[in-house]
Write an enzyme that holds these catalytic residues in place. Structure first.
Site, PDB file in Angstrom:
ATOM      1  N   THR A  11     -15.074   3.943 -46.089  1.00  0.00           N
ATOM      2  CA  THR A  11     -16.363   3.526 -46.909  1.00  0.00           C
ATOM      3  C   THR A  11     -15.458   4.601 -48.130  1.00  0.00           C
ATOM      4  O   THR A  11     -14.650   5.042 -48.063  1.00  0.00           O
ATOM      5  CB  THR A  11     -17.668   3.970 -45.813  1.00  0.00           C
ATOM      6  OG1 THR A  11     -18.173   4.218 -46.810  1.00  0.00           O
ATOM      7  CG2 THR A  11     -16.931   5.907 -45.500  1.00  0.00           C
ATOM      8  N   GLU A  12     -16.393   4.759 -49.236  1.00  0.00           N
ATOM      9  CA  GLU A  12     -15.838   4.928 -50.471  1.00  0.00           C
ATOM     10  C   GLU A  12     -14.224   4.964 -50.606  1.00  0.00           C
ATOM     11  O   GLU A  12     -13.603   5.787 -51.802  1.00  0.00           O
ATOM     12  CB  GLU A  12     -16.154   6.536 -50.234  1.00  0.00           C
ATOM     13  CG  GLU A  12     -17.092   6.651 -50.063  1.00  0.00           C
ATOM     14  CD  GLU A  12     -18.553   6.915 -51.464  1.00  0.00           C
ATOM     15  OE1 GLU A  12     -17.479   7.908 -52.304  1.00  0.00           O
ATOM     16  OE2 GLU A  12     -19.191   6.379 -51.273  1.00  0.00           O
ATOM     17  N   GLY A  14     -13.404   2.003 -52.430  1.00  0.00           N
ATOM     18  CA  GLY A  14     -13.386   1.320 -54.027  1.00  0.00           C
ATOM     19  C   GLY A  14     -13.490   0.004 -53.302  1.00  0.00           C
ATOM     20  O   GLY A  14     -13.492  -0.758 -54.069  1.00  0.00           O
ATOM     21  N   LYS A  15     -14.102  -0.698 -52.538  1.00  0.00           N
ATOM     22  CA  LYS A  15     -14.210  -2.264 -52.226  1.00  0.00           C
ATOM     23  C   LYS A  15     -15.289  -2.701 -52.987  1.00  0.00           C
ATOM     24  O   LYS A  15     -14.900  -4.044 -53.823  1.00  0.00           O
ATOM     25  CB  LYS A  15     -15.165  -2.365 -50.670  1.00  0.00           C
ATOM     26  CG  LYS A  15     -14.283  -1.925 -49.149  1.00  0.00           C
ATOM     27  CD  LYS A  15     -15.556  -2.302 -48.864  1.00  0.00           C
ATOM     28  CE  LYS A  15     -16.801  -1.604 -48.270  1.00  0.00           C
ATOM     29  NZ  LYS A  15     -16.337   0.265 -48.333  1.00  0.00           N
ATOM     30  N   THR A  16     -16.335  -1.819 -53.563  1.00  0.00           N
ATOM     31  CA  THR A  16     -17.455  -2.448 -54.541  1.00  0.00           C
ATOM     32  C   THR A  16     -16.417  -2.175 -55.941  1.00  0.00           C
ATOM     33  O   THR A  16     -17.276  -3.545 -56.846  1.00  0.00           O
ATOM     34  CB  THR A  16     -18.599  -0.807 -54.557  1.00  0.00           C
ATOM     35  OG1 THR A  16     -19.549  -1.264 -53.398  1.00  0.00           O
ATOM     36  CG2 THR A  16     -19.649  -1.984 -56.200  1.00  0.00           C
ATOM     37  N   VAL A  17     -15.655  -0.852 -55.944  1.00  0.00           N
ATOM     38  CA  VAL A  17     -15.297  -0.955 -57.757  1.00  0.00           C
ATOM     39  C   VAL A  17     -13.887  -2.875 -57.868  1.00  0.00           C
ATOM     40  O   VAL A  17     -13.601  -3.526 -58.372  1.00  0.00           O
ATOM     41  CB  VAL A  17     -13.935   0.131 -58.072  1.00  0.00           C
ATOM     42  CG1 VAL A  17     -13.254  -0.198 -59.026  1.00  0.00           C
ATOM     43  CG2 VAL A  17     -15.179   0.943 -58.421  1.00  0.00           C
ATOM     44  N   LYS A  37     -22.848  -8.817 -50.375  1.00  0.00           N
ATOM     45  CA  LYS A  37     -22.687  -7.463 -49.515  1.00  0.00           C
ATOM     46  C   LYS A  37     -23.656  -7.510 -48.229  1.00  0.00           C
ATOM     47  O   LYS A  37     -25.132  -7.752 -48.650  1.00  0.00           O
ATOM     48  CB  LYS A  37     -23.061  -6.262 -49.957  1.00  0.00           C
ATOM     49  CG  LYS A  37     -23.020  -5.207 -49.573  1.00  0.00           C
ATOM     50  CD  LYS A  37     -22.241  -4.734 -49.812  1.00  0.00           C
ATOM     51  CE  LYS A  37     -22.261  -2.789 -49.567  1.00  0.00           C
ATOM     52  NZ  LYS A  37     -21.607  -2.367 -48.842  1.00  0.00           N
ATOM     53  N   SER A  41     -26.431   0.747 -47.940  1.00  0.00           N
ATOM     54  CA  SER A  41     -26.690   1.929 -47.041  1.00  0.00           C
ATOM     55  C   SER A  41     -26.810   2.559 -47.982  1.00  0.00           C
ATOM     56  O   SER A  41     -26.581   2.193 -49.424  1.00  0.00           O
ATOM     57  CB  SER A  41     -25.815   2.435 -46.309  1.00  0.00           C
ATOM     58  OG  SER A  41     -25.714   0.997 -45.181  1.00  0.00           O
ATOM     59  N   ASP A  55     -24.128  -1.054 -55.175  1.00  0.00           N
ATOM     60  CA  ASP A  55     -23.247  -1.867 -55.178  1.00  0.00           C
ATOM     61  C   ASP A  55     -23.911  -2.706 -55.389  1.00  0.00           C
ATOM     62  O   ASP A  55     -22.944  -3.739 -56.662  1.00  0.00           O
ATOM     63  CB  ASP A  55     -22.678  -1.987 -53.588  1.00  0.00           C
ATOM     64  CG  ASP A  55     -21.858  -0.578 -52.790  1.00  0.00           C
ATOM     65  OD1 ASP A  55     -21.658   0.262 -53.497  1.00  0.00           O
ATOM     66  OD2 ASP A  55     -21.444  -0.967 -52.182  1.00  0.00           O
ATOM     67  N   GLU A 117     -18.492  -8.405 -50.314  1.00  0.00           N
ATOM     68  CA  GLU A 117     -17.797  -7.470 -50.234  1.00  0.00           C
ATOM     69  C   GLU A 117     -17.925  -7.193 -48.441  1.00  0.00           C
ATOM     70  O   GLU A 117     -19.180  -7.087 -48.250  1.00  0.00           O
ATOM     71  CB  GLU A 117     -18.423  -6.149 -50.966  1.00  0.00           C
ATOM     72  CG  GLU A 117     -18.352  -4.560 -50.726  1.00  0.00           C
ATOM     73  CD  GLU A 117     -18.806  -3.628 -51.447  1.00  0.00           C
ATOM     74  OE1 GLU A 117     -19.244  -3.981 -52.937  1.00  0.00           O
ATOM     75  OE2 GLU A 117     -18.520  -2.516 -50.959  1.00  0.00           O
ATOM     76  N   GLY A 118     -17.537  -5.825 -47.892  1.00  0.00           N
ATOM     77  CA  GLY A 118     -17.694  -5.422 -46.514  1.00  0.00           C
ATOM     78  C   GLY A 118     -18.758  -4.546 -46.443  1.00  0.00           C
ATOM     79  O   GLY A 118     -18.719  -3.964 -47.988  1.00  0.00           O
ATOM     80  N   GLY A 120     -18.491   0.043 -45.385  1.00  0.00           N
ATOM     81  CA  GLY A 120     -17.859   0.585 -44.697  1.00  0.00           C
ATOM     82  C   GLY A 120     -16.613  -0.078 -44.243  1.00  0.00           C
ATOM     83  O   GLY A 120     -16.013  -0.275 -44.994  1.00  0.00           O
TER      84      GLY A 120
HETATM   85  N1  ATP Z   1     -10.392   2.644 -59.626  1.00  0.00           N
HETATM   86  C1  ATP Z   1     -10.513   3.880 -59.857  1.00  0.00           C
HETATM   87  N2  ATP Z   1     -11.184   4.510 -60.444  1.00  0.00           N
HETATM   88  C2  ATP Z   1     -12.555   4.997 -60.980  1.00  0.00           C
HETATM   89  N3  ATP Z   1     -13.441   5.127 -60.256  1.00  0.00           N
HETATM   90  C3  ATP Z   1     -13.115   4.752 -58.260  1.00  0.00           C
HETATM   91  C4  ATP Z   1     -12.006   3.658 -58.455  1.00  0.00           C
HETATM   92  N4  ATP Z   1     -12.466   3.461 -57.993  1.00  0.00           N
HETATM   93  C5  ATP Z   1     -13.420   3.748 -56.683  1.00  0.00           C
HETATM   94  N5  ATP Z   1     -13.889   5.091 -57.300  1.00  0.00           N
HETATM   95  C6  ATP Z   1     -15.388   5.479 -56.791  1.00  0.00           C
HETATM   96  O1  ATP Z   1     -15.193   6.446 -55.668  1.00  0.00           O
HETATM   97  C7  ATP Z   1     -16.474   6.410 -55.165  1.00  0.00           C
HETATM   98  C8  ATP Z   1     -16.410   5.016 -53.980  1.00  0.00           C
HETATM   99  O2  ATP Z   1     -16.255   3.297 -55.046  1.00  0.00           O
HETATM  100  P1  ATP Z   1     -16.356   2.309 -54.058  1.00  0.00           P
HETATM  101  O3  ATP Z   1     -18.233   2.517 -54.054  1.00  0.00           O
HETATM  102  O4  ATP Z   1     -15.518   1.257 -54.924  1.00  0.00           O
HETATM  103  O5  ATP Z   1     -16.590   2.430 -52.728  1.00  0.00           O
HETATM  104  P2  ATP Z   1     -16.451   1.903 -51.363  1.00  0.00           P
HETATM  105  O6  ATP Z   1     -15.804   1.452 -50.329  1.00  0.00           O
HETATM  106  O7  ATP Z   1     -17.357   0.651 -51.797  1.00  0.00           O
HETATM  107  O8  ATP Z   1     -17.574   2.720 -50.229  1.00  0.00           O
HETATM  108  P3  ATP Z   1     -18.806   1.859 -49.815  1.00  0.00           P
HETATM  109  O9  ATP Z   1     -18.684   1.934 -47.930  1.00  0.00           O
HETATM  110  O10 ATP Z   1     -20.239   3.324 -50.084  1.00  0.00           O
HETATM  111  O11 ATP Z   1     -19.582   0.296 -50.498  1.00  0.00           O
HETATM  112  C9  ATP Z   1     -17.466   5.484 -56.635  1.00  0.00           C
HETATM  113  O12 ATP Z   1     -18.106   6.982 -57.720  1.00  0.00           O
HETATM  114  C10 ATP Z   1     -16.736   5.236 -57.163  1.00  0.00           C
HETATM  115  O13 ATP Z   1     -16.791   4.875 -58.554  1.00  0.00           O
HETATM  116 MG    MG Z   2     -19.289  -0.383 -52.581  1.00  0.00          MG
END
Ligand code: ATP
Ligand code: MG
Length: 245
Positions: A11-12, A14-17, A37, A41, A55, A117-118, A120
Site C-alpha cells: 500500500t502507499e 503509488g498505485k493511484t498516482v 477501483k 478504504s 483515490d 487500480e487495485g 493495497g
Molecule cells: N511520483 C510521485 N511523486 C510525488 N508524490 C507521490 C508520487 N507517487 C505517490 N506519491 C504520494 O505518495 C502517497 C501514496 O501514493 P498513492 O496514494 O498513489 O499510493 P497507493 O499505492 O495508491 O496507496 P493505497 O494502497 O492507499 O491506494 C500519496 O500521498 C501520493 O501523493
Molecule cells: Mg491508491
C-alpha cells in the site's frame, strides 16, 4: 474495451498516482478513458455526509470524467483505513465480489481503455474469501506492478510477481514510481537491475517525483506530458487486454 490492472508491492507505493498518470496519458492521446477501483478504504465524508474516495477523485480528474461518476468508479467506500474485508466488517457493509466485477466490466465496456487500480497489495483481502488477485483474475486484466526503488523492494517485487504467476495472472511489467534520476545511487540503480533480472519482467517506465502542486491541481495535461516522457505508453497500450463478458 481494453484495460490494464495496476497493483503494487505494498500500500502507499503509488498505485493511484501511477494509475492517474496512465489515465491522463491515455486521455490526452484522445482515448475515451475509464478508471476504476473495486473498493476504497480511509474515505472521508464531504459536507453532505457522503463518503468520498480521494483515490477515485484523483483518478476521475486524470481521466477527464465528471466527478458525478464517483460511485461508478468505486462501488464500495469505507471509512476505516484498513483492508476492505475488515473496514467493511466495522461498517456493517457486506462486500459482494459480483458488484465489484460488474462495475469494472461496465467501465471497461463504456471506455476505449480503462485503468483499474487495485487495493493495497496483490493479496489484500477485499472479503475474507476474495482477494485482490481474485478480482484481477476474474477480469482477466494484464497487470503492471508499481514498485519503488527503496531497500527491500526487490524482494517485494519478486514475491508479488511470483504470487501473481502462481495464481494465473498475467503480469506485463513493472513501473518504478518516485524515481529521482539525480539522486539515484548504487541502491536505486541496483534495484533497477535486480527488478528485471529476478522477476523476468520489463520496466515499462520510471515516473519521477511529482510536485505537490501538480498532484493537488489535478493538472492532467502536465501529468500526461510527464508520463509520456517517462513511461512507454505505446508499449502499455500494446499490452492492454482483457475480456469483458
Ligand atoms: N511520483 C510521485 N511523486 C510525488 N508524490 C507521490 C508520487 N507517487 C505517490 N506519491 C504520494 O505518495 C502517497 C501514496 O501514493 P498513492 O496514494 O498513489 O499510493 P497507493 O499505492 O495508491 O496507496 P493505497 O494502497 O492507499 O491506494 C500519496 O500521498 C501520493 O501523493
Ligand atoms: Mg491508491
Amino acid at each position: 474495451m481494453l484495460g490494464i490492472g495496476v497493483t503494487a508491492t505494498d500500500t502507499e507505493i503509488g498505485k493511484t498516482v501511477v494509475s492517474g498518470a496512465l489515465a491522463a496519458a491515455m486521455r490526452h492521446r484522445g482515448y475515451k478513458t475509464g478508471v476504476y477501483k473495486p473498493a476504497a478504504s480511509g474515505c472521508v465524508k464531504n459536507s453532505d455526509g457522503k463518503l468520498i474516495s480521494t483515490d477515485a477523485e484523483f483518478l476521475l480528474h486524470c481521466a477527464g470524467l465528471n466527478v458525478e461518476k464517483h460511485d461508478q468508479v468505486v462501488p464500495y467506500v469505507l471509512e476505516a483505513a484498513l483492508a476492505p474485508a475488515e473496514a467493511s466488517r466495522l461498517a456493517g457493509v457486506k462486500i459482494d465480489p459480483c458488484v465489484m466485477l460488474a462495475g469494472a466490466r461496465e467501465m471497461l465496456l463504456g471506455s476505449q481503455i480503462s485503468i483499474v487500480e487495485g487495493v493495497g497489495g496483490i493479496s489484500a483481502p477485499l472479503t475474507d474469501e476474495y482477494l485482490v488477485k481474485d478480482f484481477f483474475g476474474e477480469l482477466k486484466l494484464p497487470l503492471v506492478i508499481v514498485v519503488k526503488a527503496v531497500l527491500g523492494n526487490v524482494n517485494h517485487a519478486v514475491l508479488t510477481a511470483e504470487y501473481a504467476r502462481i495464481h494465473g495472472l498475467k503480469v506485463v511489467g513493472l513501473i518504478v514510481n518516485g524515481w529521482d534520476r539525480k539522486k539515484a545511487g548504487a541502491l536505486e540503480q541496483s534495484n533497477l537491475y535486480y527488478y528485471e533480472k529476478l522477476t523476468g519482467l520489463p520496466i515499462l517506465g520510471k515516473l519521477p517525483v511529482l510536485s505537490q502542486h501538480l498532484l493537488d491541481e489535478f493538472n492532467s495535461r502536465e501529468l500526461a506530458e510527464i508520463t509520456e516522457a517517462n513511461i512507454d505508453i505505446d508499449r502499455i497500450l500494446s499490452l492492454a487486454g482483457g475480456t469483458v463478458k
